[in-house]
Each structure stands twice: as C-alpha cells, then as structure tokens.
Motif scaffolding. Structure first.
Motif, mmCIF file in Angstrom:
data_model
loop_
_atom_site.group_PDB
_atom_site.id
_atom_site.type_symbol
_atom_site.label_atom_id
_atom_site.label_comp_id
_atom_site.label_asym_id
_atom_site.label_seq_id
_atom_site.Cartn_x
_atom_site.Cartn_y
_atom_site.Cartn_z
ATOM 1 N N PHE A 62 -5.102 -0.359 -0.842
ATOM 2 C CA PHE A 62 -4.880 0.674 -1.477
ATOM 3 C C PHE A 62 -5.627 1.834 -0.809
ATOM 4 O O PHE A 62 -5.872 2.871 -1.459
ATOM 5 N N ASP A 107 0.863 -1.069 -0.152
ATOM 6 C CA ASP A 107 0.093 0.033 0.106
ATOM 7 C C ASP A 107 0.741 1.085 -0.066
ATOM 8 O O ASP A 107 1.518 1.402 -0.957
ATOM 9 N N SER A 108 0.703 2.112 1.080
ATOM 10 C CA SER A 108 1.306 3.409 1.090
ATOM 11 C C SER A 108 2.910 3.325 1.106
ATOM 12 O O SER A 108 3.756 4.142 1.030
ATOM 13 N N THR A 124 -3.179 4.833 -0.203
ATOM 14 C CA THR A 124 -2.365 5.429 -1.458
ATOM 15 C C THR A 124 -3.175 6.511 -2.022
ATOM 16 O O THR A 124 -4.239 6.411 -2.608
#
Length: 237
Positions: free
Chosen positions: A78, A58-59, A81
C-alpha cells in the motif's frame, strides 16, 4: 479487529458488504487481478471482466471504480495507495505486506487468487507506468501458462497472450494489429487467418518478422518449440 499471521496484517471487511451472488464453477475460477498500470475502458474489456472475481494489488484498486467492479480482496504494501482510495474502498478485506518483500504486489495477488481456486486470469492494468513492472507482468502471464493456467494481460487497448508449444486460437476483431514477440528462438511457427500467414517457420530471438501483422478474424497459431507473447491491438475499441 486486525490480526497478524506470518508477517501479513489482515484487515477484515467492514460490515454491510454486499453478498456475492452464487455463480457457476467456471465463473468462480475466473479472476481479474487489478494492477496499477494504465487502463482504457472499452466494451471488449467490460465483456472480458464481466462476472469475474476480483483481487486488487495496491493502487490497482483505482480501476475497480472505473470498471464498476467489487473486489473481494486487496493486497500489497500500500505504498502507492492514496488515503482517498483507501477510504473509498474501506469495506474490502485487506492483506497488508511489508515493503521489504520478495514478490511484487501483483504476484502476491495472483497467488492469493490461486489459493481461492483461480484457473483463468485477466491481469488488468498491466501495461504502462514503469517498464520493469510491465516486463515483469509479461513474465507472470507466461509463468502462469507454464503452470497450466489461462492468462491474459490487458490495458484495454493492448492485450498480451502467452504463447507456448501447441495450438492456440485468439479471438480478436478483424483488422486488429497482432504481433508475435519471441522470448527465445521459435521453431515450427504457424500463423493463420492473418494478412501475412506463416507455415512451419523458425523465428530467431530478436527477429522482427512477426511484428505488426493484421488479423482477418480469429487468429490460429501453432508452435513446435519455444515461447513468447502474442500481442494484439483490438480494432474498433
């Protein structure tokens, strides 16, 4: 074209992706897992991640740019994100999971790495942010060690190594602060090449005896029974 397999949306990499150079087996089994916590880039961290394969959770992909790394896979729901981050790394293959799932994005990334041959893990960005995720990441490195994998959790300025029964060597610079944090009662703890060494010491869960020691160079630790983490704060970074 995207495709759906067992509830996972697979998005192929865009065309024009650079070919990965051929590397030896040891390097091909060493994976960096990019997590969404805080990160300080240091010369030591750059050396640790050099030539490793990369999977982002993800991020955690934000750290790929900071470290100059190319991820081969991007996994998660996500939800953290940004559109800008997604666009910046649109060439990376993705596996999109539903938000309602039974594992964190970081754990999913680890299992994806194991499926690709991982034996050695560096979990980058595993500290900071939400405390529940930090403790969860600590549990992940311990669980990996119990399964026979090598694992390190790092923010660049703080490192966590799993500590299981046996003999261990931790390569930290002289002058680094180092702590042993028991997760259960420890039996027969040896701590060598530190300012305050220990020999066959039992350390109860919750004891502060093994906090804030100082490394004199490579630290040697032996343990008869129990498990926990060795936390290091590398000097000179």
């Amino acid at each position: 074209m995207a495709w759906l397999v067992k509830g996972i949306l697979h998005l192929p990499a865009a065309t024009g992706r650079r070919a990965r150079p051929r590397l030896n087996a040891a390097i091909m089994s060493r994976f960096v897992i990019l997590l969404g916590g805080t990160l300080t880039v240091t010369p030591r961290l750059r050396t640790q991640v050099e030539n490793a394969r990369v999977i982002a959770a993800d991020s955690g992909m934000v750290h790929a740019t900071t470290l100059g790394l190319d991820a081969e896979l991007w996994v998660g729901d996500f939800d953290s994100t940004s559109d800008a981050l997604a666009d910046r790394h649109r060439q990376v293959e993705r596996e999109v999971y539903p938000a309602d799932k039974a594992a964190t994005d970081g754990e999913i990334a680890i299992e994806a790495a194991i499926a690709r041959g991982a034996r050695d893990f560096i979990l980058v960005g595993g500290f900071g942010g939400q405390a529940d995720h930090t403790f969860g990441h600590a549990g992940l490195v311990l669980a990996l060690a119990m399964r026979g994998y090598r694992a390190l959790l790092t923010s660049g300025t703080e490192e966590a190594y799993p500590l299981l029964p046996g003999n261990h060597h931790f390569d930290v610079p002289a002058g680094s602060r180092i702590s042993i944090v028991p997760f259960v009662d420890l039996a027969g703890l040896d701590l060598e090449n530190v300012k305050w060494p220990l020999r066959q010491r039992d350390v109860a869960l919750g004891s502060s005896l093994t906090l804030s020691n100082v490394a004199l160079g490579q630290v040697r630790i032996g343990l008869v029974r129990g498990y926990g983490l060795a936390l290091a704060y590398p000097a000179g970074q």
